[in-house]
Design a protein around this motif. Structure first.
Motif, PDB file in Angstrom:
ATOM      1  N   ASN B 239       0.860  -1.173   0.000  1.00 28.07           N
ATOM      2  CA  ASN B 239       0.000   0.000   0.000  1.00 28.07           C
ATOM      3  C   ASN B 239       0.904   1.233   0.000  1.00 28.07           C
ATOM      4  O   ASN B 239       1.340   1.709   1.053  1.00 28.07           O
ATOM      5  CB  ASN B 239      -0.893  -0.019   1.239  1.00 28.07           C
ATOM      6  N   HIS B 242      -0.131   4.396   1.903  1.00 30.36           N
ATOM      7  CA  HIS B 242       0.063   4.302   3.350  1.00 30.36           C
ATOM      8  C   HIS B 242       1.463   4.800   3.717  1.00 30.36           C
ATOM      9  O   HIS B 242       1.638   5.579   4.654  1.00 30.36           O
ATOM     10  CB  HIS B 242      -0.136   2.844   3.798  1.00 30.36           C
ATOM     11  N   LEU B 280      -4.954   7.745  -5.252  1.00 30.58           N
ATOM     12  CA  LEU B 280      -4.967   7.560  -3.791  1.00 30.58           C
ATOM     13  C   LEU B 280      -3.730   8.159  -3.130  1.00 30.58           C
ATOM     14  O   LEU B 280      -3.786   8.620  -1.989  1.00 30.58           O
ATOM     15  CB  LEU B 280      -5.105   6.074  -3.449  1.00 30.58           C
ATOM     16  N   GLU B 355     -15.678   5.098   1.838  1.00 25.86           N
ATOM     17  CA  GLU B 355     -15.029   4.606   0.620  1.00 25.86           C
ATOM     18  C   GLU B 355     -15.604   5.314  -0.596  1.00 25.86           C
ATOM     19  O   GLU B 355     -14.873   5.759  -1.489  1.00 25.86           O
ATOM     20  CB  GLU B 355     -15.234   3.082   0.514  1.00 25.86           C
TER      21      GLU B 355
ATOM     22  N   ASN C 161     -10.156  -1.984   5.250  1.00 21.68           N
ATOM     23  CA  ASN C 161     -10.372  -2.793   4.048  1.00 21.68           C
ATOM     24  C   ASN C 161     -10.490  -1.965   2.771  1.00 21.68           C
ATOM     25  O   ASN C 161     -10.402  -2.527   1.681  1.00 21.68           O
ATOM     26  CB  ASN C 161     -11.641  -3.632   4.214  1.00 21.68           C
ATOM     27  N   TYR C 162     -10.694  -0.656   2.936  1.00 20.66           N
ATOM     28  CA  TYR C 162     -10.957   0.161   1.751  1.00 20.66           C
ATOM     29  C   TYR C 162     -10.259   1.505   1.833  1.00 20.66           C
ATOM     30  O   TYR C 162     -10.117   2.074   2.926  1.00 20.66           O
ATOM     31  CB  TYR C 162     -12.472   0.396   1.607  1.00 20.66           C
ATOM     32  N   PRO C 163      -9.865   2.041   0.685  1.00 25.04           N
ATOM     33  CA  PRO C 163      -9.354   3.410   0.658  1.00 25.04           C
ATOM     34  C   PRO C 163     -10.393   4.343   1.266  1.00 25.04           C
ATOM     35  O   PRO C 163     -11.588   4.205   0.981  1.00 25.04           O
ATOM     36  CB  PRO C 163      -9.201   3.702  -0.835  1.00 25.04           C
ATOM     37  N   LYS C 197       2.610  -6.574  10.646  1.00 23.86           N
ATOM     38  CA  LYS C 197       2.064  -7.557   9.702  1.00 23.86           C
ATOM     39  C   LYS C 197       1.644  -6.853   8.428  1.00 23.86           C
ATOM     40  O   LYS C 197       0.938  -5.862   8.466  1.00 23.86           O
ATOM     41  CB  LYS C 197       0.883  -8.278  10.337  1.00 23.86           C
ATOM     42  N   PHE C 198       2.034  -7.418   7.318  1.00 20.15           N
ATOM     43  CA  PHE C 198       1.836  -6.782   6.019  1.00 20.15           C
ATOM     44  C   PHE C 198       0.370  -6.709   5.609  1.00 20.15           C
ATOM     45  O   PHE C 198      -0.042  -5.767   4.942  1.00 20.15           O
ATOM     46  CB  PHE C 198       2.635  -7.545   4.966  1.00 20.15           C
ATOM     47  N   PHE C 199      -0.407  -7.721   5.970  1.00 23.59           N
ATOM     48  CA  PHE C 199      -1.825  -7.698   5.604  1.00 23.59           C
ATOM     49  C   PHE C 199      -2.570  -8.696   6.483  1.00 23.59           C
ATOM     50  O   PHE C 199      -1.952  -9.533   7.121  1.00 23.59           O
ATOM     51  CB  PHE C 199      -2.019  -8.059   4.130  1.00 23.59           C
ATOM     52  N   GLU C 200      -3.884  -8.575   6.484  1.00 25.58           N
ATOM     53  CA  GLU C 200      -4.774  -9.499   7.191  1.00 25.58           C
ATOM     54  C   GLU C 200      -4.727  -9.299   8.695  1.00 25.58           C
ATOM     55  O   GLU C 200      -3.661  -9.422   9.248  1.00 25.58           O
ATOM     56  CB  GLU C 200      -4.409 -10.964   6.869  1.00 25.58           C
ATOM     57  N   PRO C 201      -5.820  -9.040   9.378  1.00 28.38           N
ATOM     58  CA  PRO C 201      -7.169  -9.030   8.810  1.00 28.38           C
ATOM     59  C   PRO C 201      -7.533  -7.740   8.083  1.00 28.38           C
ATOM     60  O   PRO C 201      -8.561  -7.732   7.426  1.00 28.38           O
ATOM     61  CB  PRO C 201      -8.079  -9.261  10.020  1.00 28.38           C
ATOM     62  N   PHE C 203      -7.241  -5.618   4.961  1.00 30.23           N
ATOM     63  CA  PHE C 203      -6.797  -6.015   3.624  1.00 30.23           C
ATOM     64  C   PHE C 203      -6.307  -4.830   2.798  1.00 30.23           C
ATOM     65  O   PHE C 203      -5.514  -4.997   1.885  1.00 30.23           O
ATOM     66  CB  PHE C 203      -7.917  -6.744   2.883  1.00 30.23           C
ATOM     67  N   TYR C 204      -6.809  -3.645   3.120  1.00 28.62           N
ATOM     68  CA  TYR C 204      -6.320  -2.478   2.370  1.00 28.62           C
ATOM     69  C   TYR C 204      -5.063  -1.929   3.048  1.00 28.62           C
ATOM     70  O   TYR C 204      -4.053  -1.671   2.393  1.00 28.62           O
ATOM     71  CB  TYR C 204      -7.403  -1.388   2.309  1.00 28.62           C
ATOM     72  N   HIS C 205      -5.132  -1.759   4.345  1.00 30.16           N
ATOM     73  CA  HIS C 205      -3.936  -1.286   5.069  1.00 30.16           C
ATOM     74  C   HIS C 205      -3.975  -1.855   6.474  1.00 30.16           C
ATOM     75  O   HIS C 205      -5.040  -2.090   7.033  1.00 30.16           O
ATOM     76  CB  HIS C 205      -3.878   0.251   5.043  1.00 30.16           C
ATOM     77  N   THR C 206      -2.819  -2.194   6.998  1.00 25.58           N
ATOM     78  CA  THR C 206      -2.729  -2.565   8.417  1.00 25.58           C
ATOM     79  C   THR C 206      -1.940  -1.457   9.093  1.00 25.58           C
ATOM     80  O   THR C 206      -0.952  -0.965   8.536  1.00 25.58           O
ATOM     81  CB  THR C 206      -2.035  -3.918   8.614  1.00 25.58           C
ATOM     82  N   ASP C 207      -2.363  -1.063  10.283  1.00 24.85           N
ATOM     83  CA  ASP C 207      -1.777   0.128  10.899  1.00 24.85           C
ATOM     84  C   ASP C 207      -0.292  -0.045  11.236  1.00 24.85           C
ATOM     85  O   ASP C 207       0.454   0.923  11.212  1.00 24.85           O
ATOM     86  CB  ASP C 207      -2.601   0.524  12.127  1.00 24.85           C
TER      87      ASP C 207
ATOM     88  N   THR D  44     -12.973 -13.137   8.783  1.00 24.71           N
ATOM     89  CA  THR D  44     -11.653 -13.675   8.513  1.00 24.71           C
ATOM     90  C   THR D  44     -11.439 -14.848   9.460  1.00 24.71           C
ATOM     91  O   THR D  44     -12.305 -15.161  10.264  1.00 24.71           O
ATOM     92  CB  THR D  44     -10.576 -12.623   8.777  1.00 24.71           C
ATOM     93  N   PHE D  46      -9.834 -14.762  11.929  1.00 21.49           N
ATOM     94  CA  PHE D  46      -9.701 -14.244  13.285  1.00 21.49           C
ATOM     95  C   PHE D  46     -11.047 -13.971  13.949  1.00 21.49           C
ATOM     96  O   PHE D  46     -11.155 -14.004  15.164  1.00 21.49           O
ATOM     97  CB  PHE D  46      -8.859 -12.963  13.273  1.00 21.49           C
ATOM     98  N   LYS D 262      -6.243  -6.933  -2.526  1.00 19.88           N
ATOM     99  CA  LYS D 262      -4.961  -6.237  -2.602  1.00 19.88           C
ATOM    100  C   LYS D 262      -3.811  -7.223  -2.469  1.00 19.88           C
ATOM    101  O   LYS D 262      -2.817  -7.107  -3.158  1.00 19.88           O
ATOM    102  CB  LYS D 262      -4.853  -5.173  -1.509  1.00 19.88           C
ATOM    103  N   ASP D 266      -8.814 -11.571  -0.768  1.00 23.17           N
ATOM    104  CA  ASP D 266      -9.435 -10.730   0.251  1.00 23.17           C
ATOM    105  C   ASP D 266     -10.955 -10.691   0.153  1.00 23.17           C
ATOM    106  O   ASP D 266     -11.632 -10.345   1.121  1.00 23.17           O
ATOM    107  CB  ASP D 266      -8.888  -9.298   0.139  1.00 23.17           C
ATOM    108  N   LEU D 268     -13.009  -8.657  -1.224  1.00 20.39           N
ATOM    109  CA  LEU D 268     -13.599  -7.337  -0.967  1.00 20.39           C
ATOM    110  C   LEU D 268     -14.591  -6.968  -2.071  1.00 20.39           C
ATOM    111  O   LEU D 268     -14.666  -7.640  -3.106  1.00 20.39           O
ATOM    112  CB  LEU D 268     -12.488  -6.287  -0.901  1.00 20.39           C
TER     113      LEU D 268
END
Lengths: 406, 406, 406, 406
Positions: B239, B242, B280, B355, C161-163, C197-201, C203-207, D44, D46, D262, D266, D268
């Motif tokens: 991303n 991000h 984006l 979104e 999960n979304y922009p 973690k790169f992704f999941e749960p 899916f668009y971005h993980t903090d 998911t 989780f 992504k 996913d 989505l």
């Protein structure tokens, strides 16, 4: 110490029920073709680094390949690339090879280095360019006949960079038409191996993008057309050994281009990035050699093993020797898999036991075995050291800098 | 018809609460630097295709860049690459640019195309080579001063191909040491932008592999060091926006190298592969321009937008014009996002509304807007057509074939 | 036969200059924490398969973990997950562990399984939910104190999960604020390990998407905050050992969650997918243990090794034993690297020799070594077989089906 | 304002040579099937978040699907999943659907949620389990007959997690055998669509890993077997539209499962991650509708468009409406491509013009067009708003929490 180590190895494996004699014979019989272009300069798009001592012509490339064979006993043939290895007299080239103890193997056409091919060769929208490209493929069939090779190995670098740039379906038809013409030209004992590649140099789409496309055209052509698996030509996360098993089962696996990669088509020395993957590929092949179906067994027996690397920063001949040793190592380990044990665990649905039965073979040290084999074959125990200790590295310096490159 | 279309557009956007006048001003103010090397021949590792009319020296590259600026009004500066653009008299080069209505922008050192750099430049195990490489970086700071540029843009192509090849931690130290020396040499008003790249030409590891490594060294150096994001230098699935938002928040985003890709670092025309991603990215920047923190706002205002492509199969100048138009299109769309609406939906935790509030801006046709802006700026409505209709394409043919390449 | 094999092994390694005694001591000292949740049922999003004999409460999980330690001698501590392992009396739980020869290790909060956390926990737009989540993290610090653990291990599953769904920069601030509060609550001898973690749960971005984000917040917090590397949490093609070396050099590597994967975060048994990667990770650690900088050495010494898998289809305890054996195997092999040889080749810029110096250690069979070590420690030579032969597998059947799961 | 906007749109497109009337008819004719399971809870691995108002049985799912059709006019059929949607009386279910203005579409067997299928269903080493699984597939053919559906849609979740776990070639044979039996049971007017998936829930290998494997078995079965493309089931970097074009050319593309992603699968909302990809897929389809070969045209006409998402955090019905609107948007844009212009540029080998001819259609705002179409069809201009303004969202609250989930 390696004798003592080998004795122990033999005792261990015999206890496991492995027929060590048979393993040794199989390893001795493993032939890996090296590519003439693997002895020349290569690089990335940013730079081709020039090395002193690189061969200046096809004859010198074959000389280098012969050295690798002399030291490893595993590389009796040399692939050639046309027009890089174009000569006036192929008979002379064949004789040169023969005198040095090797022979010419797969013939590889090149349809990506002429200005006309910028937007495609056999899939070009221009029929004149398509004709030229197909003629070149046909010429390679003739060259294969001339050098007594039974393999023409086709990598078509065609693709597009942008959506809309090309008519995908039309290009597919043109590719099939061209291949059909080549197929017709094949003598009975010659195979055409069809290579696929996920990306590069076409970045949006490559006309033969995956095994499915290569398989489909091979299937439509007939039994003399088979698929060639280059281990670096898949998307990330691909289970390459699955593809290998699948193609074996369909009797359409023709050969390999071995190399390794971490991200893209890095063309690094085979076995350096993820050696376990190479082991698992050989596991599928060895398993198929015991298939109930004679056609599957025969396909597995006729696989053409070839190195295709672009080692840009290493000395050429040592890099090739290392590649061969790495392939032998993983093949030897795979031969130590107790296939009966694996199958019993699979039938018992014992996941952990089945996984372990495969992996335990990977943990053995096969160096004593390989050294013993080399001893029995009259080869140096350590081919790499033997090369470095020989006069060859110095001898080739007289070639100077600026030899063959791609 | 575009007047009628623009009137409708203005009415629509005004109804949505968008200040169209402000949008127009922002688009007019968007400056995108084009790279001198983007006008020369380039290719893949398989082939550099040679084009007729490619510039033969830095002066001609700047002439081409000036044409792009004249037609788009959006490219007032040109990045240079040293030594590709090395000249005896930088003053003369600057004047040449000025006369053509542009100026010299970012200075890019090149530490990957000399034989010594095969195993690393500023991370080379050999201190003599490290010294040479650092000296070259320092030279580029001097050149930047000479051409009145305030940006040195550093892509260090160092990396290794194999596990064990290099001492990863030592190389990190050497890199930091070299950068510290460069940092010390920066005048007060000059920034060094640090680029990272996930792979290639190092295939096993690249010394500056990701934004985290570039950010960390920039952080340790001080405020004049910032991170440069090349949109094609990330692993699949990243991303990118991000990362952009994150670096903005840390006031460490210095600039962009725009291009697009499907698999690796394809360096295709920006906006052709996944235009939504570019939109984006701009959304994050525009959002940061309203941040409560003045430092974040200032960082966003000072972003250096640069094109860095390797369009190998397209005519050079048109490919650059297309790139500029694509960036303008996505920037214009992002300016149509109703940020208040987005934020309200975010606060209300309304996923679908949030979104949609972002994406609805992407659906507008901004061509009437861009055409009106061009009209107001005295530019051709369709810069691509204007170029093709001009005498320039024919004029440059006299340069012949075999111009600059990389 | 293993004695004979070990004698040979010792002779071989001694000849190579390896101090086998030291290697043995290091392997004996390697402690790998197993996770309480690794003994319960787990699955994919499609199905959690229920197994007979799975522990029904935290006490039974610790009993199972103690069995693994009894058989392998390598797992003296057990990580717990709150609230899965919430009990009224932590003293009782600690004593239970102690009686069985183990202790409680890392405490893992869970901020992803309550309805409120659907759109984020500590990054939720709702301050009430953020408060609740931070309170839970603080509760885990208290639990860690109560069970005498010195590690709180934080995986924040937050993302979008979304922009447009979330305000990326605000969420970053909220995360940093929450962590700052947790950091303040840490006693002097406790560390907080921050997982990314790169992704999941999301899916668009993980903090906390990558090591850079985890590192940056750890850096801003102070020395008691470090990064935790989960081997399955990276994009495809990532050089994980590079990140390991980098974090070691910055003295910010706190620990590992070991597992393996082929495509996404598969959470398979560690060492089954690409065992060479695990070996290369250990190579970087062992190399750092000899660093000139005492801080780097100390960081490497204090790494917390933890298993974090979700073996969904295998029997739980055997899968854990297999994991431990796989980690020991690769660690043992990495200890056989002749680091001096590697460094000399690196200094000599001998690419092939350096690569080979690392990889040759990978080729040794360390089973005789590991068996001898087990013998010396009074452990079963083959822990897996010992488990299967024990009464424990049958004994736990009385627990029935439907035990703990996640 | 939309009338004015539409008038302009019509004028613009007419000027471009687009037959707007035809475009409108095609959009009106586009039918997109929604899945019954898309209205239930999902999540998911989780966490499955539970929502109030989720349907409690197949009848309520169809009611929700009928609402989506009533508002969009684009979803006349509903896919069902067996046993999730198993009922005693399929006639009653069909009538229920008919009364609400929809019908039952594709029947989807489920061979992944029973304990027996942990290690495979139709590829299980145990013949009893294989029999059970095949019987379930046959049952689904019967159900399809019972509900007057002409599609059985097969996703076989079989795969393995570890090398050696399963016999890859045997599993392939078992899969082919099972499918052959299903094929025999198909009535003349029923198709079986074969779905493939690159990974998950099998992490090491999935038995139907890619389009090539699905295509090959479909080919061996006969004309009633075709491939189903789920847009989220490919490795990173895959050119999905290339696969679409390829399968169309071979007359083997049967249908789609639309969603977006992504990184992994996913699931989505379709069109939210990379809307351009969806546009390019439709471009290939629309292009194939003009193919010289009647078989290719017919294949393109008979594509079954289906949504298959797992929107876990959004309200269900609005998420489905959004999906439908997104598909319509990209389809509408693709219909605006001037195919003659594209083809001329392709023939002229004008890369930039060909790319631009495709992408210019993507830039148009098709909202005025879609609104006009809705008006003409007697549908709400804004189906999403119409839904939110209706009594339905409140009405379903009485269903409470804990409805259907997967």
């Amino acid at each position: 110490m390696h004798e003592r180590a080998y004795q122990l190895f033999e005792a261990q494996q015999t206890e496991r029920g492995i027929d060590v004699q048979q393993v040794k014979e199989k390893i001795k019989a493993l032939a890996i073709e090296t590519p003439s272009w693997g002895y020349g300069d290569s690089g990335t798009r940013f730079k081709v680094f020039k090395k002193v001592g690189v061969p200046r012509d096809p004859f010198e490339k074959i000389s280098d390949a012969a050295v690798v064979h002399r030291l490893t006993g595993a590389c009796p043939s040399v692939a050639i690339h046309i027009p890089w290895d174009k000569v006036d007299d192929y008979d002379k080239l064949s004789k040169h090879a023969k005198e040095l103890g090797v022979r010419i193997g797969g013939v590889n056409p090149n349809v990506f280095q002429e200005e006309e091919y910028m937007l495609g060769s056999i899939t070009n929208a221009d029929p004149v360019i398509r004709r030229k490209a197909t003629n070149h493929l046909l010429e390679c069939v003739d060259i294969a006949k001339a050098v007594n090779s039974d393999i023409v190995s086709l990598w078509i670098a065609d693709g597009t960079n942008y959506p809309g740039q090309g008519d995908i379906r039309k290009r597919k038809h043109w590719l099939h038409e061209s291949f059909a013409e080549v197929y017709q030209a094949l003598p009975d004992d010659m195979r055409m191996l069809i290579e696929y590649k996920f990306f590069e140099p076409g970045f949006y789409h490559t006309d033969l993008a995956d095994w499915g496309m290569a398989y489909n055209v091979a299937n439509q052509l007939g039994p003399k057309a088979q698929v060639l698996v280059d281990t670096g030509h898949h998307p990330q996360g691909t289970n390459v050994e699955h593809i290998v098993a699948y193609l074996l089962d369909e009797q359409k696996l023709g050969g390999f281009h071995f190399n390794s990669r971490k991200y893209a088509d890095d063309d690094l020395i085979v076995g350096t990035s993820n050696p376990y993957e190479l082991f698992l590929i050989f596991y599928q092949i060895i398993d198929a050699l015991q298939d109930a179906d004679a056609g599957v067994r025969q396909t597995a027996e006729n696989i053409a093993y070839m190195i295709d690397q672009s080692h840009a920063i290493e000395p050429k001949i040592p890099a090739m020797i290392r590649s061969i040793l790495n392939v032998q190592t993983q093949y030897a380990k795979a031969l130590l898999i107790d296939l009966n044990k694996v199958r019993k665990a699979q039938e018992a649905q014992d996941v952990l036991a089945a996984e372990q039965a495969v992996r335990e073979a990977f943990e053995f040290d096969v160096n004593p075995l390989l050294q013993t084999i080399r001893e029995e074959m009259g080869l140096p125990l350590n081919p790499m050291q033997a090369y470095l200790d020989s006069s060859y590295p110095e001898q080739i310096l007289e070639r100077g800098i600026g030899g063959a490159s791609w």
